[in-house]
Enzyme design. Structure first.
Site, PDB file in Angstrom:
ATOM      1  N   THR A 190      44.867  41.482  47.161  1.00 38.35           N
ATOM      2  CA  THR A 190      45.596  41.527  45.898  1.00 38.35           C
ATOM      3  C   THR A 190      46.604  40.383  45.812  1.00 38.35           C
ATOM      4  O   THR A 190      47.008  39.832  46.828  1.00 38.35           O
ATOM      5  CB  THR A 190      46.332  42.882  45.736  1.00 38.35           C
ATOM      6  OG1 THR A 190      46.988  42.918  44.469  1.00 38.35           O
ATOM      7  CG2 THR A 190      47.361  43.102  46.841  1.00 38.35           C
ATOM      8  N   ARG A 191      46.977  40.035  44.575  1.00 31.04           N
ATOM      9  CA  ARG A 191      48.087  39.109  44.378  1.00 31.04           C
ATOM     10  C   ARG A 191      49.044  39.697  43.340  1.00 31.04           C
ATOM     11  O   ARG A 191      49.822  38.996  42.721  1.00 31.04           O
ATOM     12  CB  ARG A 191      47.568  37.724  43.940  1.00 31.04           C
ATOM     13  CG  ARG A 191      46.782  37.694  42.640  1.00 31.04           C
ATOM     14  CD  ARG A 191      46.370  36.264  42.306  1.00 31.04           C
ATOM     15  NE  ARG A 191      45.938  36.099  40.937  1.00 31.04           N
ATOM     16  CZ  ARG A 191      44.684  35.863  40.561  1.00 31.04           C
ATOM     17  NH1 ARG A 191      43.718  35.805  41.456  1.00 31.04           N
ATOM     18  NH2 ARG A 191      44.388  35.684  39.292  1.00 31.04           N
ATOM     19  N   HIS A 195      48.893  48.578  40.302  1.00 21.38           N
ATOM     20  CA  HIS A 195      48.707  49.456  39.143  1.00 21.38           C
ATOM     21  C   HIS A 195      48.202  50.786  39.709  1.00 21.38           C
ATOM     22  O   HIS A 195      47.615  50.808  40.783  1.00 21.38           O
ATOM     23  CB  HIS A 195      47.614  48.922  38.210  1.00 21.38           C
ATOM     24  CG  HIS A 195      47.923  47.584  37.622  1.00 21.38           C
ATOM     25  ND1 HIS A 195      47.176  47.044  36.599  1.00 21.38           N
ATOM     26  CD2 HIS A 195      48.865  46.670  37.904  1.00 21.38           C
ATOM     27  CE1 HIS A 195      47.669  45.869  36.294  1.00 21.38           C
ATOM     28  NE2 HIS A 195      48.677  45.615  37.067  1.00 21.38           N
ATOM     29  N   HIS A 198      44.641  50.514  40.675  1.00 25.79           N
ATOM     30  CA  HIS A 198      44.373  49.936  42.001  1.00 25.79           C
ATOM     31  C   HIS A 198      44.512  51.007  43.087  1.00 25.79           C
ATOM     32  O   HIS A 198      43.719  51.072  44.027  1.00 25.79           O
ATOM     33  CB  HIS A 198      45.378  48.817  42.329  1.00 25.79           C
ATOM     34  CG  HIS A 198      45.203  47.592  41.497  1.00 25.79           C
ATOM     35  ND1 HIS A 198      46.161  46.594  41.434  1.00 25.79           N
ATOM     36  CD2 HIS A 198      44.182  47.183  40.710  1.00 25.79           C
ATOM     37  CE1 HIS A 198      45.734  45.637  40.624  1.00 25.79           C
ATOM     38  NE2 HIS A 198      44.548  45.973  40.168  1.00 25.79           N
ATOM     39  N   ARG A 284      35.829  43.127  39.698  1.00 22.54           N
ATOM     40  CA  ARG A 284      35.383  42.175  38.675  1.00 22.54           C
ATOM     41  C   ARG A 284      36.251  40.917  38.743  1.00 22.54           C
ATOM     42  O   ARG A 284      37.458  41.000  38.942  1.00 22.54           O
ATOM     43  CB  ARG A 284      35.580  42.783  37.281  1.00 22.54           C
ATOM     44  CG  ARG A 284      34.490  43.725  36.837  1.00 22.54           C
ATOM     45  CD  ARG A 284      34.896  44.392  35.542  1.00 22.54           C
ATOM     46  NE  ARG A 284      35.071  43.414  34.461  1.00 22.54           N
ATOM     47  CZ  ARG A 284      34.094  42.994  33.666  1.00 22.54           C
ATOM     48  NH1 ARG A 284      32.880  43.437  33.836  1.00 22.54           N
ATOM     49  NH2 ARG A 284      34.333  42.123  32.700  1.00 22.54           N
TER      50      ARG A 284
END
Length: 380
Positions: A190-191, A195, A198, A284
């Protein structure tokens, strides 16, 4: 080292270039923070099987076919760029002390080759475009003209900020997974701060596996991305409040985001295999930017690398559906967009800049508070 999970490092052996060599009187150069991170990643085996910066044959092979000259999967060139005069001095010196921006000598480079490279060809090979609005292309075009290859010996770890507390080596992660009794470990790249979607994706991945390794990228990012400190603090908050004990491990990965889409997805998988993960979540448009890549390209590219020991896990995007009354995906929910709680990164940033907390179905309230409390949550 006792380790339960048997996944080997990429190339078979976890590289360790940490030594104690004498650096007195060596010719030295100062490298950027990003290059200093690359040097440490080589030393710790995060970039296994690399033992240093790529030589010409490997470099050209990585650019043209996404593999090292010996055919081993490798998609992102790890190189040291300098100007012509510095290249010549380094070649002459043979052994060169690499200093980080704080003037700490962190490693010795045993210079092997110096060579020039075609920047446009490199950009096209790695990013699939030469459009300078792509941050990776812009970076490639701004590089100095010579590349210097050779193995490194890592001599001193800088004692930097508290973020280092989460900076784990593959030896540490493998030991930690073994201690927790995890045999199947799913990596999450992740960056961004988490959320809730997630979080649900991570939790779904561990319903059939032992644990999740949340591994945010810390390092140079593009303007508008979240700052490192916010990302780490948000994850610490979420894990503490919303995860069962012993199911989620946080560790930071210090490297520059390349935004290379599918090529970077493979690179991300290789690094997580080196950490000891058996699976990696690929969503995605993984590591994409703008509209440069087909949203599914990062998933399809794994067909070209069937030999990787780490297995990709493909998930459609999660969202909260007010009709289904649950977090779900387009595969499982038949309802229209107007009952789905989803938000784009742009809209989320706008809300935060206006001091508004997003819906609790999008961000956990405690996570939103961490972001709202930070004086400058975004990269300028």
């Amino acid at each position: 080292m006792s380790e339960n999970n048997s996944i080997k490092a990429h190339g078979g052996v976890l590289i360790n270039r940490i030594t104690n060599v004498d650096t007195t009187g060596l010719f030295s150069i100062t490298i950027s923070e990003d290059l200093a991170n690359d040097v440490e990643n080589i030393a710790d085996g995060i970039f296994s099987p690399l033992e240093g910066f790529l030589g010409q044959q490997d470099f050209e092979s990585v650019v043209s076919r996404g593999r090292l000259a010996n055919d081993l999967a490798w998609t992102i060139p790890i190189v040291l760029d300098v100007d012509e005069e510095t290249a010549s001095k380094m070649k002459e010196a043979g052994n060169v002390l690499l200093k980080n921006p704080d003037d700490i000598g962190i490693a010795v480079l045993h210079v092997d080759e110096t060579f020039t490279f075609d920047k446009e060809k490199t950009a096209q090979g790695v990013y699939g475009t030469t459009d300078s609005s792509h941050p990776g292309v812009a970076y490639t075009m701004s590089m100095k003209d010579f590349l210097v290859s050779g193995k490194i010996d890592f001599v001193q770890r800088p004692n930097d900020t508290e973020i280092r507390n989460n900076r784990l080596t593959p030896i540490q992660t493998r030991e930690s997974f073994a201690k927790a009794g995890w045999k199947t470990i799913c990596a999450f790249q992740t960056r961004n701060p988490p959320h809730v979607a997630h979080e649900m994706l991570q939790k779904t991945s561990i319903t059939t596996r032992d644990g999740v390794f949340v591994n945010p990228v810390i390092g140079k990012k593009k303007s508008g991305d979240f700052v490192d400190e916010v990302i780490v603090k948000c994850y610490e908050t979420m894990i503490k409040l919303y995860y069962p004990e012993n199911r989620c491990q946080l560790g930071t990965l210090h490297t520059q985001m390349k935004y290379a889409g599918p090529k970077e997805a493979i690179h991300h998988a290789i690094m997580r295999q080196n950490y000891g993960c058996t699976h990696i979540i690929i969503g995605r448009d993984h590591a994409g930017v703008g509209k440069f890549y087909d949203p599914m390209a990062a998933q399809k590219i794994f067909d070209d690398y069937p030999e990787l020991e780490i297995s990709p896990v493909f998930f459609p995007p999660f969202f909260y559906c007010k009709k289904c009354l649950t977090y779900t995906t387009p595969k499982a929910c038949p309802h229209d967009n107007d009952v789905k709680e989803q938000i784009s990164g742009t809209a989320l940033r706008e809300m935060i800049q206006n001091g508004q907390a997003p819906s609790e179905f999008i961000l956990r309230p405690e996570v939103a508070q961490v972001i709202l409390d930070h004086p400058k949550p975004f990269v300028d």
